[in-house]
Design a protein around this motif. Structure first.
Motif, PDB file in Angstrom:
ATOM      1  N   CYS A   1      26.055  44.091  37.419  1.00 39.67           N
ATOM      2  CA  CYS A   1      27.141  45.057  37.620  1.00 39.67           C
ATOM      3  C   CYS A   1      28.486  44.374  37.812  1.00 39.67           C
ATOM      4  O   CYS A   1      29.518  45.038  37.868  1.00 39.67           O
ATOM      5  N   ILE A   2      28.456  43.056  37.942  1.00 39.89           N
ATOM      6  CA  ILE A   2      29.712  42.358  38.263  1.00 39.89           C
ATOM      7  C   ILE A   2      30.827  42.609  37.238  1.00 39.89           C
ATOM      8  O   ILE A   2      31.948  42.924  37.629  1.00 39.89           O
ATOM      9  N   PRO A   3      30.546  42.556  35.905  1.00 43.55           N
ATOM     10  CA  PRO A   3      31.651  42.820  34.965  1.00 43.55           C
ATOM     11  C   PRO A   3      32.315  44.165  35.223  1.00 43.55           C
ATOM     12  O   PRO A   3      33.539  44.270  35.220  1.00 43.55           O
ATOM     13  N   TYR A   4      31.474  45.175  35.479  1.00 45.31           N
ATOM     14  CA  TYR A   4      32.077  46.482  35.720  1.00 45.31           C
ATOM     15  C   TYR A   4      32.844  46.492  37.035  1.00 45.31           C
ATOM     16  O   TYR A   4      33.910  47.099  37.137  1.00 45.31           O
ATOM     17  N   ALA A   5      32.292  45.792  38.023  1.00 45.52           N
ATOM     18  CA  ALA A   5      32.976  45.744  39.316  1.00 45.52           C
ATOM     19  C   ALA A   5      34.358  45.110  39.172  1.00 45.52           C
ATOM     20  O   ALA A   5      35.330  45.579  39.762  1.00 45.52           O
ATOM     21  N   VAL A   6      34.428  44.078  38.340  1.00 49.46           N
ATOM     22  CA  VAL A   6      35.717  43.429  38.094  1.00 49.46           C
ATOM     23  C   VAL A   6      36.682  44.429  37.474  1.00 49.46           C
ATOM     24  O   VAL A   6      37.825  44.590  37.906  1.00 49.46           O
ATOM     25  N   PHE A   7      36.192  45.128  36.472  1.00 49.08           N
ATOM     26  CA  PHE A   7      36.994  46.142  35.798  1.00 49.08           C
ATOM     27  C   PHE A   7      37.476  47.187  36.813  1.00 49.08           C
ATOM     28  O   PHE A   7      38.641  47.565  36.844  1.00 49.08           O
ATOM     29  N   LEU A   8      36.531  47.612  37.637  1.00 49.55           N
ATOM     30  CA  LEU A   8      36.816  48.641  38.624  1.00 49.55           C
ATOM     31  C   LEU A   8      37.930  48.211  39.568  1.00 49.55           C
ATOM     32  O   LEU A   8      38.858  48.958  39.854  1.00 49.55           O
ATOM     33  N   ILE A   9      37.838  46.975  40.018  1.00 50.29           N
ATOM     34  CA  ILE A   9      38.832  46.485  40.972  1.00 50.29           C
ATOM     35  C   ILE A   9      40.199  46.366  40.304  1.00 50.29           C
ATOM     36  O   ILE A   9      41.201  46.849  40.819  1.00 50.29           O
ATOM     37  N   LEU A  10      40.229  45.798  39.106  1.00 49.42           N
ATOM     38  CA  LEU A  10      41.506  45.560  38.442  1.00 49.42           C
ATOM     39  C   LEU A  10      42.183  46.835  37.977  1.00 49.42           C
ATOM     40  O   LEU A  10      43.384  46.995  38.107  1.00 49.42           O
ATOM     41  N   PHE A  11      41.391  47.751  37.418  1.00 46.12           N
ATOM     42  CA  PHE A  11      42.021  48.890  36.749  1.00 46.12           C
ATOM     43  C   PHE A  11      41.832  50.224  37.451  1.00 46.12           C
ATOM     44  O   PHE A  11      42.387  51.214  37.031  1.00 46.12           O
ATOM     45  N   VAL A  12      41.016  50.279  38.481  1.00 44.36           N
ATOM     46  CA  VAL A  12      40.867  51.538  39.195  1.00 44.36           C
ATOM     47  C   VAL A  12      41.342  51.395  40.633  1.00 44.36           C
ATOM     48  O   VAL A  12      42.250  52.104  41.069  1.00 44.36           O
TER      49      VAL A  12
END
Lengths: 272, 425
Positions: A19-30
């Motif tokens: 899930c880490i790639p999505y978590a990164v996305f989540l932090i940066l863009f959400v």
């Protein structure tokens, strides 16, 4: 023994790690942008903490009035989409499978064409029949219903097709009329689809100002326009952020009300 | 704390930080010159030409509105070496200390060829301490605001007044700008109509030009509460009467005939006239010949200029780019491509103007020495109110045009509040 264990660990990922790639996305863009909006909503131009932006919003008739008129428009569009979409989804789900695929494709295909492009085409059509440029409100409503209809039909269709038909048969066998079968079996069982259809249509139709602008020649401004105005020529990101934050809370409540968080609203995820 | 969970959190954060640092550092070598211009506002072959002539690399990017330009510079101050905002935005940025003072070479193409009219206009915008806008910007393109109209569909005499937009005869047949400053401008023309016409009459009767211009400036830069609220009512009414609010589609509306009056920037006016008459028709009578008028109450003269942000990395090359763009052949190539009028004059540009618009046996003539400088710069031409007049108005017409300054924060908020009320009405 130990080294083998470490080796194995190096090349295998736990589910959580995936899930880490999505978590990164989540932090940066959400999460990060969200924090920025909250920051701007609660600060003044000099960076000090303040509630004055909220005071401005709640004491100023313009954004409130606009919020309600945008909601009203969103409601009308959603209701029309539901009214048109439900029978279509129902009929589609009852068709024989080969026919169903073709018809379903016809309903999905518009979604494969760029949104703005479709809006431009619809605008020409409305202009041709003499609505565009004369009846702005009607033009926006027709255009938006056209644009958002697939987003209503698909979740409804997915719930209806997955529904256990034997429940309807059982109700009919036990003497329920067709209307009764529909109101006490089919309708309640498709509630999740209705809920996700509503969220998928209502929320964007309130805010997607590019579309309403296209259909009204810029004469009808919805709440999204106000956010743009304050981030643009208005030059006050604090006001823009307050409107965005209020909208966010409203959307959250809407999703809560339609059961979007209950886990039954999963139709949304199976759509695309 | 669950260590496994802690590990996942920490690795997520680490990767986030890593990604972030990558994205901010950018990849590859940075270009020598980073130019930030308005969309479709340059002949891009000129950029390649500059790269070849100077052996440098240029990174060219675009913004939609001057506000976008301001916002991106606020977020990342050293992202660009050369930007091209509009008049009021240059003023705002200069006042906020975001711009570097520029000094172009005295023997460079810009200083040699810039129009005296533009220089005077720049010098008239003062920041105190002897500084004017000319210290911060080099002119790029300029123009006016006016009405493009189809003479077959409107009473031509009506096009001499902004007030006729509020005339019932034209309900639903004109477009206004979805841009607060431009539309506020005609709101002010409406509010001050009587005073403006009176001043114009005084000037025509031999009054001083300075007095006339300063009266116009005062009227078109009024941002006081009473005025703003009066203008709000006028604009709300105007919006209801209009066919629509646009910033881009108005050209198409007038070409296709959805509207007969198009409130336009002069460059777009020229574009609309060109396109409208190029439409294929079966019968010559059907050819659409559009005209451009600058109403008697007065109008806006605007310009866009090149500026160097305070934190620019390559200021020297930025100035060289300005001079490069001001070389006559590049000016002409650019004007032909964009359709707007360059702030750069010079005899080569004048020759191009005569070649493009002049007619040896034409019945009109205009003296453009106010723009091209001392000497004989008279153009003889044969169609008044068309592309040529829109591009190079006579000095007499420009006497009634003024710059609209930037609105200070408080006034800007008041006017945008008013504008949001007009929009949601």
């Amino acid at each position: 023994m130990t080294s083998e264990k470490t080796k194995k660990r190096l090349f295998s990922f736990s589910r959580k790690q995936l899930c880490i790639p999505y978590a990164v996305f989540l932090i940066l863009f959400v999460i990060f942008p969200l924090l920025l909006i909250i920051y701007y909503a609660f600060t003044a131009k000099d960076g000090s903490f303040t509630f004055s932006n909220f005071v401005w919003f709640f004491t100023n008739p313009t954004p409130i009035k606009n919020l309600f008129s945008s909601m009203l428009m969103g409601l009308i569009i959603t209701a029309l989409c539901l009214f048109i979409g439900y029978p279509v989804a129902y009929v589609l789900s009852r068709l024989k499978s080969h026919r169903r695929t073709i018809l379903l494709l016809l309903f999905i295909m518009p979604m494969w064409i760029n949104f703005v492009l479709r809006a431009m085409a619809m605008k020409e059509l409305l202009s041709f029949v003499g609505i565009f440029g004369k009846h702005d409100y009607l033009s926006v409503v027709i255009g938006m219903v056209y644009d958002y209809l697939p987003f209503m039909i698909l979740p409804l269709y997915t719930t209806l097709i997955k529904m256990d038909k034997s429940l309807e048969e059982a109700a009919a066998d036990l003497g329920a009329s067709k209307a009764k079968v529909f109101t006490s079996v089919t309708l309640p069982l498709s509630a999740a689809g209705i809920a996700s259809g509503i969220t998928m249509v209502f929320l964007p139709s309130m805010t997607c100002y590019v579309i309403s602008k296209t259909y009204s020649n810029g004469k009808i401004a919805i709440i999204g326009d106000l956010i743009e105005l304050w981030f643009g020529s208005g030059g006050n990101w604090h006001y823009g952020s307050v409107i965005a934050l209020v909208l966010l809370v409203i959307m959250f409540l809407c999703t809560l009300l339609t059961g979007g968080f209950s886990g039954q609203g999963n139709a949304r995820e199976t759509v695309l | 704390m669950n260590t496994k969970f802690g590990k996942i959190i920490s690795s997520t954060l680490a990767i986030t930080a890593l990604t972030a640092s990558f994205s901010f550092a950018g990849c590859g070598k940075e270009a020598d010159l980073r130019v930030y211009n308005c969309e479709e506002y340059i002949d891009e072959t000129l950029i390649e030409k500059f790269e070849q002539e100077y052996g440098v690399t240029v990174e060219y990017s675009c913004f939609d509105t001057p506000e976008d330009c301001y916002n991106s510079l606020k977020i990342d101050g050293d992202a660009y070496d050369l930007i091209c905002p509009s008049d009021y935005m240059i003023e705002k940025m200069a006042r906020e200390g975001m711009l570097e003072e520029i000094e172009l070479a005295a023997d460079g193409a810009y200083k040699q060829n810039v129009s005296p009219f533009i220089e005077n206009t720049f010098n008239s915008i003062s920041f105190g301490e002897g500084k004017t806008l000319a210290n911060y910007a080099a002119g790029y393109m300029w123009g006016t605001l006016g009405l493009v109209y189809n003479p077959k569909a409107v009473d031509v005499a009506d096009m001499n007044s902004w007030m006729n937009l509020w005339n019932d005869d034209y309900r639903g047949r004109f477009s206004i700008k979805d841009s607060v400053r431009d539309t506020y401008f005609i709101g002010l023309a409406n509010y001050y109509q009587d005073e403006l016409l009176e001043c114009a009459a005084d000037y025509a009767a031999g009054g001083s030009k300075d007095a006339y211009q300063s009266a116009l400036r005062a009227a078109f830069n009024d941002t006081t509460e009473n005025t703003v609220s009066a203008v709000k009512n006028a604009l709300t009414d105007l919006k209801e009467r209009s066919y629509g609010m646009e910033v881009d589609s108005g050209k198409d509306y007038i070409i296709t005939g959805d509207i007969d009056i198009y409130f336009a920037w002069s460059g777009d006016a020229v574009y609309a006239m060109d396109e409208a008459e190029a439409v294929e028709v079966e019968d010559e009578d059907q050819r659409k010949i559009l005209y451009y008028s600058i109403p008697d109450e007065g109008s806006n003269v605007w310009f866009d200029g090149w500026c160097v942000p305070k934190d620019a990395k390559n200021k020297d090359l930025a100035l060289k780019f300005i001079d490069f763009l001001s070389e006559p052949e590049n000016v002409i190539a650019n004007m032909e491509f964009i359709g707007y009028v360059s702030c750069v004059a010079g005899s080569e540009v004048f020759d191009w103007v005569v070649d493009s618009y002049g007619a040896a046996d034409g019945e009109y003539s205009v003296d453009l020495s106010y723009f091209f400088g001392e000497g004989d710069y008279t153009v003889v031409y044969d169609t008044k109110g068309r592309q040529f007049t829109a591009s190079y108005p006579s000095e007499e017409v420009l006497d009634r045009c003024v710059v609209m300054n930037y609105f200070p924060d408080e006034a800007n908020e008041r006017i945008n509040q008013m504008w949001s009320e007009v929009k949601v009405h």
